[in-house]
Design an enzyme around this catalytic site. Structure first.
Site, PDB file in Angstrom:
ATOM      1  N   PRO A 140       0.843  -1.196   0.000  1.00 14.83           N
ATOM      2  CA  PRO A 140       0.000   0.000   0.000  1.00 14.83           C
ATOM      3  C   PRO A 140       0.878   1.246   0.000  1.00 14.83           C
ATOM      4  O   PRO A 140       1.945   1.256   0.624  1.00 14.83           O
ATOM      5  CB  PRO A 140      -0.812  -0.129   1.280  1.00 14.83           C
ATOM      6  N   HIS A 141       0.447   2.259  -0.716  1.00 13.29           N
ATOM      7  CA  HIS A 141       1.258   3.474  -0.800  1.00 13.29           C
ATOM      8  C   HIS A 141       0.370   4.695  -0.952  1.00 13.29           C
ATOM      9  O   HIS A 141      -0.773   4.596  -1.378  1.00 13.29           O
ATOM     10  CB  HIS A 141       2.264   3.382  -1.953  1.00 13.29           C
ATOM     11  N   GLY A 142       0.950   5.818  -0.564  1.00 15.14           N
ATOM     12  CA  GLY A 142       0.219   7.070  -0.648  1.00 15.14           C
ATOM     13  C   GLY A 142       1.165   8.242  -0.710  1.00 15.14           C
ATOM     14  O   GLY A 142       2.380   8.096  -0.585  1.00 15.14           O
TER      15      GLY A 142
END
Length: 149
Positions: free
Chosen positions: A64-66
């Site tokens: 997951p990345h942001g």
């Protein structure tokens, strides 16, 4: 990898009942040692990206990345979920290894470069196996430092 991951952001024995709860836990890990960003902002960024499609890459791994404005440099957190969890992976395998990545809003090229490096790292069966067998957070951190491209 050393500039990306701090030992305080590694947790080897996490349990979550859902993808959303996993993202909350990863946001809390990403917040550790920073004191500047709230876990809520980080969670919103991770969740926003996840809503576009699953960040599970197969073989029991999710990345997951942001993005977050005002972040001085990219940071990461690693969580191991021994029981596994449904992350909507294309291969339908339960996810046990989660590396969360947070990058500055304006770092598009760096973001893609880091994701590619992480995908390559976790594509190696021996790395995944070693991470799953590690007996402590310290051992997990050491494996990630030694094996990172």
């Amino acid at each position: 990898m050393q500039s990306l991951l701090d030992p305080s952001r590694v947790a080897g024995d996490l349990v979550a009942s859902s993808k959303k709860r996993t993202l909350e836990q990863m946001a809390q890990l990403l917040e550790r040692g920073r004191g500047e960003d709230s876990a809520d902002e980080i969670f919103a960024s991770l969740l926003g990206r996840e809503r576009l499609g699953s960040t599970a890459i197969g073989h029991g791994v999710a990345i997951p990345h942001g993005r977050l404005s005002g972040l001085p440099h990219a940071i990461g957190a690693f969580g191991r979920y021994p029981a596994g969890l449904d992350f909507d992976a294309a291969d339908e395998e339960p996810v046990k290894l989660v590396f969360a990545l947070l990058v500055p809003s304006e770092s598009t090229e760096e973001h893609l470069h880091l994701l590619a490096g992480l995908a390559e790292l976790f594509s190696r069966p021996q790395v995944r196996e070693n991470l799953l067998k590690a007996l402590s957070d310290e051992e997990i951190y050491r494996i990630l430092m030694e094996q990172a491209p």
